[in-house]
Design a protein around this motif. Structure first.
Motif, mmCIF file in Angstrom:
data_model
loop_
_atom_site.group_PDB
_atom_site.id
_atom_site.type_symbol
_atom_site.label_atom_id
_atom_site.label_comp_id
_atom_site.label_asym_id
_atom_site.label_seq_id
_atom_site.Cartn_x
_atom_site.Cartn_y
_atom_site.Cartn_z
ATOM 1 N N ARG A 35 -30.120 80.526 -20.653
ATOM 2 C CA ARG A 35 -30.189 81.950 -21.002
ATOM 3 C C ARG A 35 -31.422 82.215 -21.857
ATOM 4 N N ILE A 40 -32.568 86.322 -20.924
ATOM 5 C CA ILE A 40 -31.520 87.249 -20.490
ATOM 6 C C ILE A 40 -30.635 87.508 -21.704
ATOM 7 N N ALA A 47 -28.954 87.349 -14.394
ATOM 8 C CA ALA A 47 -30.178 88.087 -14.126
ATOM 9 C C ALA A 47 -29.958 88.804 -12.797
ATOM 10 N N GLN A 51 -34.341 92.101 -11.293
ATOM 11 C CA GLN A 51 -35.085 91.401 -12.346
ATOM 12 C C GLN A 51 -35.806 90.183 -11.775
ATOM 13 N N MET A 63 -34.940 82.552 -14.377
ATOM 14 C CA MET A 63 -33.769 83.412 -14.154
ATOM 15 C C MET A 63 -32.842 82.820 -13.100
ATOM 16 N N ASN A 67 -28.991 81.718 -13.630
ATOM 17 C CA ASN A 67 -27.893 82.165 -12.773
ATOM 18 C C ASN A 67 -27.119 80.974 -12.203
#
Length: 153
Positions: A35, A40, A47, A51, A63, A67
């Motif tokens: 993160r 984020i 995300a 984005q 990102m 995720n």
């Protein structure tokens, strides 16, 4: 009324259970690190597609890794309760086998998470840790058998 005798080997089952708590904490710390790298902010869980698409290549990669780490953690959380229940029940009748399967489950949850966040494979690296699922379902089956045997005693 049936009496349940807890075998001395049940301590190994409890060690396997505790190992899953360590894995869960590891997941949480890992998600936090991803993160931070992806920038984020809380309370956003992931995300967004937008984005990721509009970010620089380095930010986009961070990102996607975040995720993936988040999804691996959530998958862990989705499966953890039934794995714990299966371990605690199956271990009453089959303590050594359950402890081994519980350890296999925990180790492979780590392999799954690391593979999932390996950006070079687009998340397909999670399949390397797929043995957790086999261990999980075998423990559920053993728990069902143990419960059936206890109910019929």
């Amino acid at each position: 009324m049936a009496m349940i005798e807890i075998k001395s080997d049940y301590g190994y089952v409890l060690l396997a259970v505790v190992s899953t708590f360590v894995v869960g904490a590891w997941h949480g710390g890992r998600v936090g690190a991803f993160r931070k790298a992806a920038k984020i902010p809380y309370p956003f869980e992931y995300a967004s597609y937008e984005q990721i698409q509009t970010a620089s290549p380095a930010s986009s990669k961070a990102m996607l890794a975040f995720n993936s780490a988040q999804r691996a953690h959530q998958n862990f959380n989705e499966n953890h309760p039934s794995a714990l229940g299966a371990m605690l029940i199956a271990g009453l009748k089959y303590p050594v086998a359950t402890a081994v399967l519980g350890a296999v489950w925990a180790v492979n949850r780590v392999v799954y998470a690391v593979g999932y966040t390996n950006g070079s494979e687009g998340g397909k690296g999670r399949y390397y840790g797929g043995l957790w699922m086999l261990a999980h379902y075998v423990m559920v089956g053993m728990a069902g058998k143990a419960a059936w045997d206890f109910a019929r005693a």
